[in-house]
Design a protein around this motif. Structure first.
Motif, mmCIF file in Angstrom:
data_model
loop_
_atom_site.group_PDB
_atom_site.id
_atom_site.type_symbol
_atom_site.label_atom_id
_atom_site.label_comp_id
_atom_site.label_asym_id
_atom_site.label_seq_id
_atom_site.Cartn_x
_atom_site.Cartn_y
_atom_site.Cartn_z
ATOM 1 N N ILE A 177 8.160 67.106 35.115
ATOM 2 C CA ILE A 177 7.275 68.099 35.736
ATOM 3 C C ILE A 177 6.244 67.399 36.609
ATOM 4 C CG2 ILE A 177 5.488 69.831 35.269
ATOM 5 C CD1 ILE A 177 7.089 70.607 32.766
ATOM 6 N N GLY A 178 5.648 66.339 36.083
ATOM 7 C CA GLY A 178 4.684 65.578 36.870
ATOM 8 C C GLY A 178 5.314 64.949 38.092
ATOM 9 N N TRP A 179 6.509 64.393 37.904
ATOM 10 C CA TRP A 179 7.211 63.751 39.018
ATOM 11 C C TRP A 179 7.501 64.771 40.118
ATOM 12 C CZ3 TRP A 179 11.298 63.221 42.265
ATOM 13 C CH2 TRP A 179 11.600 61.942 42.748
ATOM 14 N N ALA A 180 7.952 65.975 39.720
ATOM 15 C CA ALA A 180 8.270 67.022 40.695
ATOM 16 C C ALA A 180 7.021 67.473 41.448
ATOM 17 C CB ALA A 180 8.913 68.207 39.982
ATOM 18 N N SER A 181 5.915 67.608 40.749
ATOM 19 C CA SER A 181 4.671 68.040 41.392
ATOM 20 C C SER A 181 4.233 67.043 42.457
ATOM 21 C CB SER A 181 3.572 68.197 40.336
ATOM 22 O OG SER A 181 2.361 68.596 40.927
ATOM 23 N N THR A 182 4.305 65.767 42.124
ATOM 24 C CA THR A 182 3.925 64.726 43.089
ATOM 25 C C THR A 182 4.887 64.698 44.266
ATOM 26 O OG1 THR A 182 2.991 63.387 41.304
ATOM 27 C CG2 THR A 182 3.490 62.266 43.358
ATOM 28 N N GLN A 183 6.177 64.802 43.987
ATOM 29 C CA GLN A 183 7.182 64.730 45.051
ATOM 30 C C GLN A 183 7.046 65.863 46.050
ATOM 31 O OE1 GLN A 183 11.058 66.132 44.157
ATOM 32 N NE2 GLN A 183 12.112 64.671 45.478
ATOM 33 N N ILE A 184 6.951 67.095 45.556
ATOM 34 C CA ILE A 184 6.900 68.254 46.449
ATOM 35 C C ILE A 184 5.621 68.245 47.283
ATOM 36 C CG2 ILE A 184 6.792 70.774 46.517
ATOM 37 C CD1 ILE A 184 9.543 69.485 45.882
ATOM 38 N N ALA A 185 4.508 67.907 46.652
ATOM 39 C CA ALA A 185 3.241 67.858 47.390
ATOM 40 C C ALA A 185 3.298 66.813 48.489
ATOM 41 C CB ALA A 185 2.095 67.556 46.422
ATOM 42 N N HIS A 186 3.892 65.666 48.198
ATOM 43 C CA HIS A 186 3.945 64.593 49.195
ATOM 44 C C HIS A 186 4.891 64.936 50.336
ATOM 45 C CE1 HIS A 186 4.862 60.444 50.703
ATOM 46 N NE2 HIS A 186 3.554 60.359 50.570
ATOM 47 N N LEU A 187 6.043 65.526 50.022
ATOM 48 C CA LEU A 187 6.977 65.908 51.077
ATOM 49 C C LEU A 187 6.390 66.983 51.988
ATOM 50 C CD1 LEU A 187 10.326 66.033 49.062
ATOM 51 C CD2 LEU A 187 9.783 64.453 50.919
#
Length: 508
Positions: A137-147
């Protein structure tokens, strides 16, 4: 700063400074370090240190991929909807939340079960599952925000390609860092086999990842701008004359054929990278019978090659275009798979050449497919996170399904062991036929996309057609209007000109 609002040009819009481009490029570095350990060494850790069965190890990986897949579109919608926390940028807010969740959960994945080291593997599965879910969940939050941030802070197509290329370069550099540290740690041990005592090496590697990643995340949050570009993002969307845009809601994307084609191209590009990265260590260990240190050296070669390939992707994309560059990546990947088909213990050192081809090919596919996603979104940044979340949904579900199928179909399951004599040919087939098959499917989607202009959406074209139809109606109405006498027309024209140029002048 002047704004070119009349013509729709972005020449006068701001560009990122050098340190800002660098800060954005390293914003996903922490995630990438963790992902490199996840894909390259978690399966190895589960097999050789925790003694998990093949199917149970596959289910743990699948759990992570499913949680990530479900979380990404939901987090994308929230990231688009929420304006930010405590006046922090909306993308950076979600990036920060994700970073915190990753930091508190990832360490437990490479530590032995606390208080249950000797328990059955199914009991340890229950222990590790919550940490896997929180991490993903944390990884997805960081990834989507950065993209999603790239379309918020960059208004030039070439600059966005550059940012995606630099981002991918640091993704590959993260793997170089992980494999470099692993090489040093595993090289200290003269044994070629993994033992229980190697748990210490995995733990040290994990803490190195946490420490290095945290430093780069702090730099990203300090140096990356977001709020000062919001007014320009709205302006570009309103005055984009090259690719007319309308307000795209999340459900509008589901009606666009390009959305699905780009998603599938991105998904299969990720499958090539994820499957090969996951099974490189087992292929080297079981098929080619190379020593333990080579599970760090060969992947290191792959990602060093990919790193340097990423650095030239902006120029290559500009020279060849998206689709031809993508085709070059498919050719390189296919060549690597063909080479690995002919490798065995007698010529196993040729794996260095196959690693170079795989690194260059997979890097080209990832950078170009990610640039296609950015082209698809264009100026529709309001729902950009949903688009990236949907792409990631397809990526994570497909990767998880592929990995669990490989583990479930393992021939050694029949004899009740994690590895047997059949491992040799099985991992070779996995490393050859899966990336090659995914590349072939990518080629089919590329053929479909050749006549398309990515980013020219159906809804935008319909809106533009309506505008043109209204303009033609207005012209026809003007042609049917009665003509004024030349004297009145000239007088009226002169009066209008005087009124526009000298608004305070008296009528003459």
């Amino acid at each position: 700063m002047p704004i070119s609002g009349e013509t729709g040009s972005t020449n006068n819009l701001p560009h990122l400074k050098l340190h800002e481009r660098l800060a954005y490029s390293v914003g996903h570095f922490y995630n990438d370090l963790c992902a490199s350990m996840w894909f390259s060494y978690l399966l190895l850790y589960l097999h050789y240190i925790l003694k998990f069965r093949n199917t149970l190890a596959g289910y743990l990986l699948l759990l992570g991929q499913i949680v990530d897949a479900v979380a990404t579109p939901l987090l994308g919608l929230e990231s688009d909807r929420v304006s930010g926390f405590f006046r922090y940028g909306k993308r950076k807010s979600w990036h920060l939340i994700g970073t915190i969740l990753v930091t508190v959960s990832f360490p437990f994945l490479f530590l032995k079960c606390i208080g249950c080291e000797t328990a059955d593997d199914w009991a340890q599965f229950v222990y590790y599952a919550p940490f896997v879910a929180i991490f993903q969940i944390g990884w997805a939050s960081t990834q989507i925000a950065h993209l999603a941030l790239v379309n918020e802070i960059s208004f030039d197509e070439s600059e966005r390609v550059g940012l995606n290329a630099y981002r991918n370069a640091f993704t590959l550099l993260s793997s170089v860092v992980v494999y470099g540290i692993a090489w040093g740690l595993f090289g200290l041990d003269k044994s070629d086999e993994f033992r229980d005592s190697d748990a210490l090496q995995f733990m040290i590697l994990m803490f190195c990842v946490i420490g290095i990643g945290s430093i780069f995340s702090v730099f990203f949050h300090v140096a990356t701008p977001e709020s000062r570009f919001s007014e320009y993002a709205a302006l570009v969307k309103r005055n984009n004359i090259h690719s007319p845009t309308v307000d795209m809601k999340w459900n509008d994307w589901l009606k666009e054929w390009q959305f699905y084609l780009v998603a599938l191209a991105y998904m299969f590009s990720r499958l090539v990278a994820n499957v090969s990265q996951t099974y490189w260590p087992l292929y080297l260990k079981e098929t080619l019978r190379l020593g333990k240190v080579f599970v760090a050296i060969i992947p290191l070669i792959v990602f060093i090659t990919g790193f340097f390939t990423s650095l030239i992707m902006r120029r290559v994309n500009r020279l060849l275009g998206r689709k031809l560059t993508f085709a070059c990546g498919l050719i390189l990947t296919g060549a690597a798979c063909l080479w690995m088909w002919f490798l065995g213990e007698s010529n196993r050192m040729q794996v260095f050449g196959a690693a170079v081809f795989m690194g260059a090919g997979s890097s080209t596919l990832l950078v170009t497919s990610l640039s296609m996603v950015a082209d698809l979104i264009g100026a529709n940044t309001a729902t950009g996170a949903f688009v990236y979340g949907s792409m990631s949904l397809a990526d994570k579900l497909s990767s998880g399904t592929a990995l669990v199928l490989v583990q479930a179909l393992h021939p050694c399951n029949a004899v009740g062991t994690s590895c047997c004599s059949a491992c040799s040919w099985y991992y070779q087939h996995v490393m050859v036929f899966l990336p090659a098959g995914f590349s072939a499917v990518c080629f089919l989607f590329l053929l479909v996309m050749i006549p398309m202009n990515i980013g020219q959406l159906r809804k935008s074209l319909n809106a533009m057609s309506l505008i043109v139809a209204v303009d033609e109606t207005d012209v026809a109405s003007d042609q049917r209007a009665p003509l004024l006498s030349p004297r009145v027309s000239e007088g009226g024209s002169q009066l209008n000109i005087n009124a526009e140029v000298h608004p305070g002048a008296e009528d003459t």
